[in-house]
Scaffold this motif. Structure first.
Motif, PDB file in Angstrom:
ATOM      1  N   GLY A  89      29.865  41.562  32.787  1.00 34.62           N
ATOM      2  CA  GLY A  89      30.922  42.469  33.211  1.00 34.62           C
ATOM      3  C   GLY A  89      31.617  41.968  34.471  1.00 34.62           C
ATOM      4  O   GLY A  89      32.836  42.068  34.612  1.00 34.62           O
ATOM      5  N   LEU A  90      30.836  41.397  35.386  1.00 34.37           N
ATOM      6  CA  LEU A  90      31.408  40.877  36.625  1.00 34.37           C
ATOM      7  C   LEU A  90      32.310  39.681  36.343  1.00 34.37           C
ATOM      8  O   LEU A  90      33.335  39.486  36.986  1.00 34.37           O
ATOM      9  CB  LEU A  90      30.286  40.478  37.593  1.00 34.37           C
ATOM     10  CG  LEU A  90      29.316  41.602  37.984  1.00 34.37           C
ATOM     11  CD1 LEU A  90      28.155  41.049  38.792  1.00 34.37           C
ATOM     12  CD2 LEU A  90      30.037  42.683  38.772  1.00 34.37           C
ATOM     13  N   LEU A  91      31.912  38.863  35.346  1.00 39.62           N
ATOM     14  CA  LEU A  91      32.732  37.706  34.977  1.00 39.62           C
ATOM     15  C   LEU A  91      34.070  38.162  34.413  1.00 39.62           C
ATOM     16  O   LEU A  91      35.123  37.623  34.737  1.00 39.62           O
ATOM     17  CB  LEU A  91      32.021  36.858  33.918  1.00 39.62           C
ATOM     18  CG  LEU A  91      30.764  36.105  34.336  1.00 39.62           C
ATOM     19  CD1 LEU A  91      30.147  35.431  33.118  1.00 39.62           C
ATOM     20  CD2 LEU A  91      31.098  35.062  35.385  1.00 39.62           C
ATOM     21  N   LEU A  92      34.011  39.195  33.554  1.00 36.50           N
ATOM     22  CA  LEU A  92      35.240  39.701  32.951  1.00 36.50           C
ATOM     23  C   LEU A  92      36.163  40.270  34.033  1.00 36.50           C
ATOM     24  O   LEU A  92      37.363  39.977  34.050  1.00 36.50           O
ATOM     25  CB  LEU A  92      34.918  40.772  31.894  1.00 36.50           C
ATOM     26  CG  LEU A  92      36.110  41.283  31.098  1.00 36.50           C
ATOM     27  CD1 LEU A  92      36.732  40.165  30.269  1.00 36.50           C
ATOM     28  CD2 LEU A  92      35.703  42.418  30.155  1.00 36.50           C
ATOM     29  N   ASP A  93      35.575  41.037  34.955  1.00 33.26           N
ATOM     30  CA  ASP A  93      36.357  41.592  36.072  1.00 33.26           C
ATOM     31  C   ASP A  93      37.069  40.482  36.834  1.00 33.26           C
ATOM     32  O   ASP A  93      38.236  40.587  37.194  1.00 33.26           O
ATOM     33  CB  ASP A  93      35.441  42.340  37.064  1.00 33.26           C
ATOM     34  CG  ASP A  93      34.938  43.648  36.475  1.00 33.26           C
ATOM     35  OD1 ASP A  93      35.456  44.046  35.416  1.00 33.26           O
ATOM     36  OD2 ASP A  93      34.025  44.254  37.070  1.00 33.26           O
ATOM     37  N   GLU A  94      36.330  39.397  37.068  1.00 34.37           N
ATOM     38  CA  GLU A  94      36.881  38.290  37.838  1.00 34.37           C
ATOM     39  C   GLU A  94      38.034  37.618  37.088  1.00 34.37           C
ATOM     40  O   GLU A  94      39.067  37.284  37.671  1.00 34.37           O
ATOM     41  CB  GLU A  94      35.759  37.286  38.145  1.00 34.37           C
ATOM     42  CG  GLU A  94      36.170  36.078  38.968  1.00 34.37           C
ATOM     43  CD  GLU A  94      36.620  36.442  40.389  1.00 34.37           C
ATOM     44  OE1 GLU A  94      36.333  37.562  40.841  1.00 34.37           O
ATOM     45  OE2 GLU A  94      37.272  35.584  41.023  1.00 34.37           O
ATOM     46  N   LEU A  95      37.865  37.455  35.774  1.00 35.38           N
ATOM     47  CA  LEU A  95      38.934  36.845  34.977  1.00 35.38           C
ATOM     48  C   LEU A  95      40.163  37.744  34.935  1.00 35.38           C
ATOM     49  O   LEU A  95      41.294  37.269  34.997  1.00 35.38           O
ATOM     50  CB  LEU A  95      38.434  36.541  33.562  1.00 35.38           C
ATOM     51  CG  LEU A  95      37.612  35.255  33.454  1.00 35.38           C
ATOM     52  CD1 LEU A  95      36.798  35.207  32.176  1.00 35.38           C
ATOM     53  CD2 LEU A  95      38.523  34.028  33.523  1.00 35.38           C
ATOM     54  N   VAL A  96      39.933  39.055  34.840  1.00 40.53           N
ATOM     55  CA  VAL A  96      41.044  40.007  34.857  1.00 40.53           C
ATOM     56  C   VAL A  96      41.817  39.842  36.161  1.00 40.53           C
ATOM     57  O   VAL A  96      43.045  39.815  36.197  1.00 40.53           O
ATOM     58  CB  VAL A  96      40.515  41.456  34.721  1.00 40.53           C
ATOM     59  CG1 VAL A  96      41.587  42.470  35.080  1.00 40.53           C
ATOM     60  CG2 VAL A  96      40.005  41.704  33.305  1.00 40.53           C
TER      61      VAL A  96
END
Lengths: 150, 616
Positions: A89-96
């Motif tokens: 989830g943190l990776l996705l947040d960062e990509l967003v």
């Protein structure tokens, strides 16, 4: 831009004229055009003598189909359980944050489409990010900059 | 070559085995999805170049093989040197020259590349001494990692397609009887007796009949079927052909998930090879029996793992399940009698026919015979593909094969059975893993996903995760699943944000029972299991979120704060990585996190070398 319909005819000719071939036809169209253009859906419906609504319902049911063009590169963040507990989830947040698009959207320049996907089955390397066909395992936020150039 | 009779096949097998016996040296390089991602194809290429450069072909017959997944994906890319069974892990192309020089030429083992036992810290030389392998019982996975999945000859040499002529020489009823006696139950999670399913289908007076292999492995955290399709595709085909002979079908389908391109490719190669060899198609092995197999590519819908939805998808329609007043063995694909089994189930069949039902039934427990493959993942030291006899305990799998929890943190729970399963706590660790025991405890064995959770996992968040997953994947056909799950998600979301109320817990209970009773298919009926099981075993965590506004696992962003403790050496790594300028501090002085700017993105934790960042 006018859509080149020649490859579409080739795809339709390759498959049997039966409603059972619908998903395979749409998969080939998606593969070629990177999305399902409205004209292509119309022609497929006519070729198979199916109502357009039926073709549309199949096209919108399966997540591998897209009605809008995808970017040059598709980034998929695995959201499987193993990846989730290891911080996907943190990776996705960062990509967003870096790409300035939400999951499912394409960057303005057309370079990247960001997607979340429910498990790509490489759980032992969790968390996993895929760029096109390439897997990147044991991902860290700090590694994202190395693989995605914004 | 085409095998026109069982005799021709056996002659070829003897030839292949003779040839294999003369091989002095085998270099096995894992080419599963995990190791390929780690660069194993380059490693294989480097071995080819380096051995040739060293002139090693002279006098020694050597085989460099790209094999299916060895299972130990955490340590990939993996290389095994036979016959010594020397096991090298995390091998890079740059290591290859040294391996050729030292190990292959001079017999010196490179300590640096050996696996280190996480418990004792000792280096382990051969793979059969590694706990991860030594504690397994590989029956379905027996060929995986040993054979090149893209070579039919490899499968033949290890006894592949030996069961097929035996089965074709038997009456269909005898084949069904053998499968019944073996006690084989469906490995996809349902656990229905396979022999009984086949017998019912055989008896239906309708033609044509179909055989379908379900390779739509959608449970997050599970990859057993992918590994089998990628590592031993002919075993799946052999099981299907035997099944088709048993039920009297001439047409089969393998429905493969869209996310598994390598599995599709290797199954495709196997089908082509089997066709050329006369093992598929017309007059198989001269027996007069015809059977063909087609691969169907899934469209990326979780619900298509459900049998009736899958059949509709094969027929080119929207994958919505139907009510099962009439079973699909009677009216399945195109309303014709259809047997649908999971990949692992089909892969068990050749073993049962070849070694006998008794041999299979001797493994495992009375009600659940044989072995089961699991994907052991999450916060466990040895992650990967694991196969154990049915009936071993969760503890044996997680702490025996798996080596315990990463960084020796406390174990909190294990999630089994995917979104239809649940989370089991410490007190359940000694339960036997089989079809029935875990179901009684509120979870299920399911298809074999096993995700280990440590103390830094929030159980409310895990429940929310699964409900969110199901909201996205619900096909939307029936109301309880479509609407009920949405409401359930709203409640769980609220609790995770610290805005929950105590009466929410009752509401969750109500919604769960509506879902269980009112949903059309098994996915909806079991959708509340992850919530119910966490609520049953970890109610204190729900209460902590609601009444104390704290997240005991330190996960829920709204309820936690970050701070830096005395272990900080002032290396500035976190300052550099923080995208929100929330960390300040000079070099070699303790840093500080400013809560007003911190978004809890976790970037600092992943770069801190001193574990100085604490979550409260």
């Amino acid at each position: 831009m006018e859509l080149d319909l020649k490859p579409l005819q080739g795809i339709l000719d390759k498959h049997p004229v039966e409603s059972t071939a619908l998903i395979s036809i749409l998969q080939d169209i998606q593969l070629h055009y990177k999305y399902l253009p409205p004209e292509a859906l119309q022609q497929t419906a006519e070729a198979l003598s199916l109502p357009l609504s039926k073709v549309f319902s199949v096209a919108t049911f399966y997540s591998s189909f897209s009605l809008v063009p995808k970017g040059k590169n598709v980034i998929r963040v695995c959201m499987g359980t193993a990846c989730h507990v290891r911080g996907a989830g943190l990776l996705l947040d960062e990509l967003v944050r870096q790409l300035k698009v939400k999951p499912g959207e394409t960057t303005e320049c057309g370079e990247y489409t960001l997607e979340s996907v429910n498990c790509v089955g490489t759980c032992a390397m969790a968390p996993v990010v895929m760029i096109n066909e390439q897997y990147y395992g044991k991902m860290r936020i700090s590694k994202i900059k190395r693989i995605v150039k914004t | 070559m085409r095998f026109s009779s069982p005799g021709v096949l056996e002659t070829q097998r003897t030839k292949l085995q003779d040839r294999a016996g003369k091989v002095k040296r085998e270099i096995l390089i894992c080419a599963g999805t995990g190791c390929l991602a780690g660069g194993s194809a380059d490693v294989a290429q480097a071995f080819r170049t380096e051995t040739r450069a060293a002139g090693m072909k002279v006098g020694v017959r050597m085989v460099i093989k790209e094999t299916g997944c060895h299972g130990f994906c955490e340590q990939g890319p993996l290389v095994i040197l036979m016959p010594e069974k020397i096991f090298y892990q995390q091998v890079k192309p740059s290591h290859v020259k040294k391996i050729v020089e030292s190990t292959l030429k001079n017999g010196e083992v490179l300590q640096k590349l050996l696996y280190k036992n996480p418990v004792t810290g000792e280096r382990v030389e051969t793979y059969d001494l590694i706990d991860f392998y030594a504690k397994q019982h590989r029956l379905v996975l027996r060929n995986i990692g040993r054979i090149d999945p893209e070579q039919l000859d490899d499968y033949l040499a290890v006894g592949g397609y030996r069961a097929l002529p035996k089965a074709l020489a038997m009456k269909p009823e005898q084949v069904i009887d053998a499968v019944k006696k073996s006690g084989l139950r469906g490995r996809g999670g349902g656990g229905f007796p396979t022999g009984r399913k086949w017998a019912t289908c055989r008896k239906v007076d309708d033609q044509p009949r179909y055989v379908i292999c379900n390779a739509d492995e959608g449970d997050p955290g599970a990859f057993m079927d992918r590994s089998i399709c990628e590592g031993d595709p002919h075993a799946v085909l052999e099981g299907m052909i035997i099944g088709a002979h048993a039920v009297g079908a001439n047409k089969g389908y393998i429905y493969v998930r869209e996310e598994y391109p390598l599995a599709r490719k290797r199954l495709g190669i196997a089908i082509e090879q089997a066709g050329e060899g006369g093992l598929l198609g017309q007059d198989i092995l001269g027996s007069g029996f015809d059977f063909t197999i087609e691969i169907n590519r899934g469209g990326g819908a979780f619900v298509c793992g459900e049998s009736s939805a899958l059949m509709r998808s094969v027929a080119g329609e929207v994958g919505e399940p139907r009510a099962k007043y009439v079973h699909s063995v009677v009216k399945g694909l195109y309303d014709k009698p259809t047997v649908l089994n999971n990949v692992e189930t089909f892969a068990c069949v050749p073993y049962i026919i070849d070694q006998g039902a008794k041999a299979f039934a001797a493994v495992g427990t009375r009600g659940s015979s044989g072995t089961k493959a699991f994907s052991l993942v999450g916060k466990v030291k040895n992650t990967g593909l694991v196969e154990v006899p049915m009936g071993v305990s969760l503890r044996d799998i997680i702490f025996g094969v798996g080596g315990g929890i990463i960084n020796d943190r406390p174990f909190k729970a294990v999630q089994t059975g995917g979104p239809s399963g649940g989370c089991l706590p410490q007190s359940a660790l000694d339960l036997k893993v089989d079809f029935d025991t875990l179901t009684e405890a509120g979870s299920m064995m399911g298809s074999g996903g096993m995700i280990v959770l440590d103390d830094r996992t929030c159980m409310v968040d895990v429940a929310r995760y699964f409900v969110n997953f199901l909201v996205e994947e619900s096909c939307g056909k029936c109301v309880p699943c479509r609407e009920g799950l949405k409401q359930l998600l709203i409640i769980l979301q609220r609790i995770c944000e610290g805005k929950g109320r105590l009466e929410d817990l009752d509401r969750i209970g109500n919604l769960s029972s509506v879902l269980a009773q009112g949903s059309l298919c098994a996915l909806g009926k079991s959708a509340a299991n992850p919530v119910n099981s966490t609520l049953a075993y970890f109610k204190n965590e729900y209460e902590a979120h609601i009444t104390d506004h704290t997240c005991p696992g330190g996960v829920c962003k709204e309820l936690i704060t970050y701070s830096i403790n005395d272990a900080c050496t002032g290396c500035t790594a976190c300052v550099k990585v923080c995208a929100f300028d929330a960390i300040s501090g000079k070099k070699k002085a303790r840093h500080e996190i400013h809560d007003d700017k911190c978004t809890r993105c976790g970037a600092c934790i992943t770069v801190c070398p001193d574990e100085a960042i604490e979550v409260h």
